[in-house]
Design an enzyme around this catalytic site. Structure first.
Site, PDB file in Angstrom:
ATOM      1  N   CYS A  55       1.521  -2.442  15.863  1.00 24.89           N
ATOM      2  CA  CYS A  55       1.472  -2.088  14.437  1.00 24.89           C
ATOM      3  C   CYS A  55       0.803  -3.202  13.640  1.00 24.89           C
ATOM      4  O   CYS A  55       1.176  -4.366  13.760  1.00 24.89           O
ATOM      5  CB  CYS A  55       2.896  -1.863  13.932  1.00 24.89           C
ATOM      6  SG  CYS A  55       3.014  -1.678  12.141  1.00 24.89           S
ATOM      7  N   CYS A  59      -1.288   5.780  10.315  1.00 24.04           N
ATOM      8  CA  CYS A  59      -0.069   5.096  10.744  1.00 24.04           C
ATOM      9  C   CYS A  59      -0.385   3.751  11.363  1.00 24.04           C
ATOM     10  O   CYS A  59      -1.212   3.684  12.267  1.00 24.04           O
ATOM     11  CB  CYS A  59       0.646   5.888  11.824  1.00 24.04           C
ATOM     12  SG  CYS A  59       1.197   7.487  11.341  1.00 24.04           S
ATOM     13  N   CYS A 108       6.513  -7.105   7.035  1.00 26.17           N
ATOM     14  CA  CYS A 108       7.640  -6.591   7.812  1.00 26.17           C
ATOM     15  C   CYS A 108       8.235  -7.740   8.602  1.00 26.17           C
ATOM     16  O   CYS A 108       7.509  -8.598   9.083  1.00 26.17           O
ATOM     17  CB  CYS A 108       7.165  -5.486   8.757  1.00 26.17           C
ATOM     18  SG  CYS A 108       8.524  -4.614   9.576  1.00 26.17           S
ATOM     19  N   ASN A 164      -3.420   4.392  16.619  1.00 19.51           N
ATOM     20  CA  ASN A 164      -4.526   4.064  15.712  1.00 19.51           C
ATOM     21  C   ASN A 164      -4.910   2.608  15.896  1.00 19.51           C
ATOM     22  O   ASN A 164      -4.083   1.721  15.690  1.00 19.51           O
ATOM     23  CB  ASN A 164      -4.106   4.290  14.256  1.00 19.51           C
ATOM     24  CG  ASN A 164      -4.006   5.767  13.935  1.00 19.51           C
ATOM     25  OD1 ASN A 164      -4.918   6.533  14.195  1.00 19.51           O
ATOM     26  ND2 ASN A 164      -2.862   6.164  13.394  1.00 19.51           N
ATOM     27  N   SER A 187      11.440   5.457  15.427  1.00 14.70           N
ATOM     28  CA  SER A 187      10.261   5.013  16.161  1.00 14.70           C
ATOM     29  C   SER A 187      10.688   4.616  17.561  1.00 14.70           C
ATOM     30  O   SER A 187      11.135   3.498  17.787  1.00 14.70           O
ATOM     31  CB  SER A 187       9.627   3.819  15.444  1.00 14.70           C
ATOM     32  OG  SER A 187       9.101   4.243  14.212  1.00 14.70           O
ATOM     33  N   GLU A 241       0.815  -1.215   0.000  1.00 15.48           N
ATOM     34  CA  GLU A 241       0.000   0.000   0.000  1.00 15.48           C
ATOM     35  C   GLU A 241       0.847   1.264   0.000  1.00 15.48           C
ATOM     36  O   GLU A 241       1.974   1.277   0.482  1.00 15.48           O
ATOM     37  CB  GLU A 241      -0.896   0.009   1.254  1.00 15.48           C
ATOM     38  CG  GLU A 241      -1.924  -1.097   1.202  1.00 15.48           C
ATOM     39  CD  GLU A 241      -2.808  -1.175   2.443  1.00 15.48           C
ATOM     40  OE1 GLU A 241      -3.984  -1.486   2.280  1.00 15.48           O
ATOM     41  OE2 GLU A 241      -2.324  -0.943   3.566  1.00 15.48           O
ATOM     42  N   CYS A 299       3.389   8.598   1.552  1.00 13.68           N
ATOM     43  CA  CYS A 299       3.922   7.614   2.492  1.00 13.68           C
ATOM     44  C   CYS A 299       4.189   6.335   1.697  1.00 13.68           C
ATOM     45  O   CYS A 299       3.266   5.703   1.186  1.00 13.68           O
ATOM     46  CB  CYS A 299       2.893   7.399   3.602  1.00 13.68           C
ATOM     47  SG  CYS A 299       3.404   6.214   4.828  1.00 13.68           S
ATOM     48  N   CYS A 356       6.370  -5.333  15.769  1.00  9.56           N
ATOM     49  CA  CYS A 356       6.001  -4.371  16.810  1.00  9.56           C
ATOM     50  C   CYS A 356       4.553  -4.651  17.174  1.00  9.56           C
ATOM     51  O   CYS A 356       3.703  -4.798  16.293  1.00  9.56           O
ATOM     52  CB  CYS A 356       6.174  -2.950  16.291  1.00  9.56           C
ATOM     53  SG  CYS A 356       7.865  -2.638  15.741  1.00  9.56           S
TER      54      CYS A 356
END
Ligand code: SAH
Ligand code: SF4
Length: 414
Positions: A149, A389, A142, A346, A267, A122, A135, A146
């Site tokens: 996330c 995010c 990944c 989020n 981060s 995306e 972005c 985390c």
């Protein structure tokens, strides 16, 4: 071929992404997007042009690709007519395939994209008063997981190639109608979008490597792509308008500053070992102090070009007054030219974390500000289309790393 070997990380399953700088196409033609000029010249020579011709054509084609955004050799008017079909038989000018384009009520746009070999990822475009930020993703999935996330619950499918990374920027320019006039069909359809945000009329002014994936675990490809973005003869975006966000891959940070030279965002999310170990498990490998030292040593960081520390605000996890004070203490201890970006957490389906209250976030921000660091709260954008995010995740790749570890353990035992 680019070396994208990954460092091992905690867990039973080590990530082994396919390392290749060109995604093979079924028709055997080579996609030129993502290749540096010397490589294009080499390919032209291999295809039969003499050295002088190859050099000239590579220069012309490069300009058409990156400066004019042309996707068809037939439009390259300064290249001899018979040569254009010759090129088209051997090469293509690709773009990631758009599977779905979504528009948020706040103007944020999200595109679900697909690689030539069928993997989804995306990209998100976030316009505001003064700039338009794209972005960009660096990986499908990944390797890190985390806990707050959504992308982190996906397995790593593979690294994106330089072409797939720079291709996102090119696709955004296509969609926003931002190539120099007269080179693209359909420009008029997006006329209404032009000129709202910047003096030079550009909508896309900034790039953040904050989409899916950890850019420093795909260093070579990210570097090669960003070099094309920054090339004065290419997309010509200033390195000051590009920010790379890392979860803290300490051994690659110096090279990032030296070889790419873009702004750095880190981060952080936690200032105590137990908390950051949980939120960003990479912390078990590269701890807070080591990370902050690498930030202090980051080439090019100065008071004029500060490092951004991203801090996601999670209720009762990392949002106390003590946490804010400890953050200030650490930033001072390492003498960091820093600004802090507070990101309200989020939520996504299945998460057990909650966002801190607005009052808590305000208080946290005040403490950090009183400590001498700017600490704006980032307004969530595009939440209604899951573009904010940490909400990026493609439906096709649902198996989590924890799940794979369980499966690996079960296979080993049985
Ligand atoms: N892998 C890189 C870049 C991609 S993540 C990194 O971790 O820095 C981009 C930013 O979104 C990071 O700061 C990340 O911590 C943040 N983020 C991830 N999940 C989030 C969530 N659920 N809510 C708010 N921010 C989140
Ligand atoms: Fe990967 Fe960044 Fe998400 Fe962590 S926050 S899982 S490093 S994309």
């Amino acid at each position: 071929m680019a070396d994208t070997a990954l460092m091992t990380i905690p867990g039973l399953v080590d990530p082994v992404p396919a390392s290749r700088d060109i995604t093979p196409r079924a028709d055997g033609r080579v996609d030129l997007i993502g290749l540096p000029r010397p490589r294009i010249r080499e390919l032209f020579e291999e295809a039969g042009l003499d050295a002088r011709q190859a050099k000239l054509r590579a220069k012309q084609v490069f300009h058409w690709l990156y400066h004019r955004g042309v996707t068809d050799f037939a439009a390259m008017t300064d290249i001899a007519k018979p040569m254009r079909p010759w090129l088209a038989e051997r090469f293509v000018i690709g773009r990631p395939q758009v599977v779905e384009a979504q528009h948020s009520v706040d103007g944020t746009r999200k595109w679900l994209l697909r690689t030539a070999d069928g993997h989804d990822f995306e990209m998100v475009f976030i316009p505001d008063e003064t700039r338009g930020t794209l972005c960009v993703s660096s990986q499908v999935g990944c390797t890190l997981n985390c806990t707050f996330c959504h992308t982190g619950t996906m397995k790593l499918v593979r690294n994106l190639t330089p072409g797939e990374i720079v291709g996102q920027v090119m696709l955004a320019r296509d969609a926003l109608g931002e190539w120099p006039r007269g080179t693209m069909a359909g420009l008029d359809e997006v006329e209404e979008d032009r000129g709202h945000y910047t003096a030079d009329g550009r909508l896309l002014t900034n790039i953040v490597m904050m989409g899916m994936g950890e850019p420093l675990y795909n260093f070579d490809h990210v570097r090669d792509a960003l070099c094309l973005v920054m090339d004065g003869d290419g997309l010509a975006l200033s390195k000051r308008r590009i920010t790379l966000s890392t979860s803290g891959v300490v051994p690659m940070m110096e090279r990032c500053g030296e070889e790419i030279g873009v702004n750095l965002a880190v981060s952080l999310h936690g200032v105590r070992k137990e908390v950051r170990d949980e939120l960003v498990p990479l912390n078990r490998k590269y701890g807070i102090e080591e990370l902050l030292q690498a930030c202090a040593d980051y080439p090019g960081a100065s008071n004029a070009r500060r490092i951004t520390f991203e801090y996601v605000m999670i209720r009762d996890k990392n949002d106390s007054d003590e946490d804010a004070r400890e953050l200030v203490r650490l930033l001072k201890q390492f003498n960091l030219p820093a600004k802090v970006n507070l990101i309200p957490f989020n939520p996504w389906p299945g998460t057990s974390y909650e966002c801190s209250s607005p009052e808590r976030i305000r208080r946290f921000s005040e403490i950090v500000f009183e400590g001498g660091f700017s600490a704006p709260v980032r307004t969530p954008r595009g939440r209604d289309i899951d573009a904010a995010c940490g909400q990026l995740k493609t439906a096709a790749e649902k198996k989590s790393r924890a799940q794979r570890d369980r499966e690996a353990a079960a296979a080993a035992n049985g």
